[in-house]
Write an enzyme that holds these catalytic residues in place. Structure first.
Site, mmCIF file in Angstrom:
data_model
loop_
_atom_site.group_PDB
_atom_site.id
_atom_site.type_symbol
_atom_site.label_atom_id
_atom_site.label_comp_id
_atom_site.label_asym_id
_atom_site.label_seq_id
_atom_site.Cartn_x
_atom_site.Cartn_y
_atom_site.Cartn_z
ATOM 1 N N LYS A 210 0.841 -1.205 0.000
ATOM 2 C CA LYS A 210 0.000 0.000 0.000
ATOM 3 C C LYS A 210 0.867 1.242 0.000
ATOM 4 O O LYS A 210 2.051 1.211 0.357
ATOM 5 C CB LYS A 210 -0.943 0.014 1.211
ATOM 6 C CG LYS A 210 -0.258 0.067 2.578
ATOM 7 C CD LYS A 210 0.194 1.466 3.030
ATOM 8 C CE LYS A 210 0.906 1.430 4.361
ATOM 9 N NZ LYS A 210 1.589 2.717 4.662
ATOM 10 N N ASP B 39 -2.151 -1.752 10.843
ATOM 11 C CA ASP B 39 -2.422 -1.723 9.402
ATOM 12 C C ASP B 39 -3.089 -2.994 8.895
ATOM 13 O O ASP B 39 -3.535 -3.044 7.745
ATOM 14 C CB ASP B 39 -1.119 -1.516 8.615
ATOM 15 C CG ASP B 39 -0.687 -0.056 8.557
ATOM 16 O OD1 ASP B 39 -1.527 0.819 8.831
ATOM 17 O OD2 ASP B 39 0.496 0.192 8.241
#
Length: 322
Positions: free
Chosen positions: A9, A168
């Site tokens: 990401k 995350d």
């Protein structure tokens, strides 16, 4: 055997708005999956097998009907084996401290799974790079174990387990484009960003630990922190306005990391000089990404970065749409 892709990401926006008493930072982030991914495969190790595919496994399972005089504590400590291998990076630590192991052990203990599991990792996401590689591998493992052992857990349930392993991880389970709040566990799915978006990703040779980046940020007086416009970013994403997105790229951790690692700013400049609409450090760094609307310019910038020797891992990719 089951195969899962674990996507990296980037943070289109990263703001820190406070800190909890337990030390976790409160964030508002706009996250985007990109098409750089690790590959994990999952294979059962039968609880009654001592040898499979030429490799010997010591599979420990809870025994039923043990002798009354047996050491109960010893029996309880016996668990199905988790074997992790890295096909292209034998230097990786793959023991009990690895998030892949922790994710597998969490579900296997919780649901009393008797069989063991062999997990093979092919690593492509840069390490210690601000791209959530470890968290994404963890998320893929939760999904893989859920599917391999037919646990029937929903995405929401997997995210609840994920946040106990890393801030995350819930986002990595969701993927795509999302607003992340709280410590990272409060997620709002956003529309996909425009399809013509091209990312150039550049990882320097050095790494920056999350602890290092956030610790350096904590030393900056609040009055000096330049907060990104996360609300404006969300609106731009919702409207499919790529210029609105690139105009608002921002990461408060740059203010902590760039003074210690000026190469980050140099990489950003090369990207912009070669046609990037904007460039930004991702997460806790040191990876930098540039956003392009022309893939030819992205490749031109990649060549310029390669010549500069500022980054040794370079990718031109699109988004990874959930």
């Amino acid at each position: 055997m089951i195969e899962k892709k674990a996507y990296g990401k980037v943070n289109l926006g990263l703001d820190i708005i406070g800190r909890r008493e337990d030390g976790y930072h409160l964030v508002r982030m706009v996250m985007q999956s990109v098409d750089v991914f690790d590959v994990l495969t999952f294979e059962k190790i039968s609880s009654d097998a001592s040898e499979r595919d030429g490799a010997k496994y010591s599979v420990e399972t809870e025994r039923i009907g043990v002798n009354e005089n047996a050491d109960v504590a010893e029996q309880q400590n016996k668990k199905p084996e988790i074997i992790i291998t890295a096909t292209n990076d034998p230097s990786l630590s793959l023991g009990e401290d690895n998030l892949i192991y922790k994710a597998a052990r969490l579900l296997m203990d919780k649901y009393k799974i008797a069989d063991g599991v062999k997990i093979s990792l092919t690593k492509n996401i840069p390490i210690a790079a601000g791209m959530a590689g470890g968290s994404s591998d963890c998320a893929a493992t939760l999904k893989g174990i859920n599917e391999l052992f037919e646990l029937g857990l929903s995405e929401e349930e997997l995210r609840e387990y994920g946040v106990t392993l890393g801030a995350d991880v819930p986002y990595c389970i969701m993927g795509g484009t999302a607003l992340s709040e709280g410590i990272g566990e409060v997620l709002t799915r956003l529309p996909d960003i425009p399809e013509n978006t091209v990312f150039l990703i550049a990882k320097p040779e050095f790494g920056i630990s999350t602890k290092e980046a956030y610790g350096a940020f904590d030393s900056i007086p609040e009055a000096e922190v330049k907060h990104p416009d996360i609300d404006g970013m969300v609106e731009a994403v919702q409207n499919g306005n790529l210029k609105g997105i690139t105009d608002r790229l921002g990461n408060v951790l740059e203010q902590a990391s760039i003074p210690a690692h000026p190469q980050i700013e140099e990489i950003k400049k090369i990207m912009i000089d070669n046609g990037a609409e904007a460039a930004l450090m991702s997460g806790s760094g040191p990876t930098v990404f540039g956003i392009f609307t022309d893939s030819n310019k992205a490749w031109q910038a990649l060549d310029a970065l390669r010549e500069s020797t500022l980054a040794n891992e370079l990718y031109v990719v699109g988004t990874a749409v959930k």
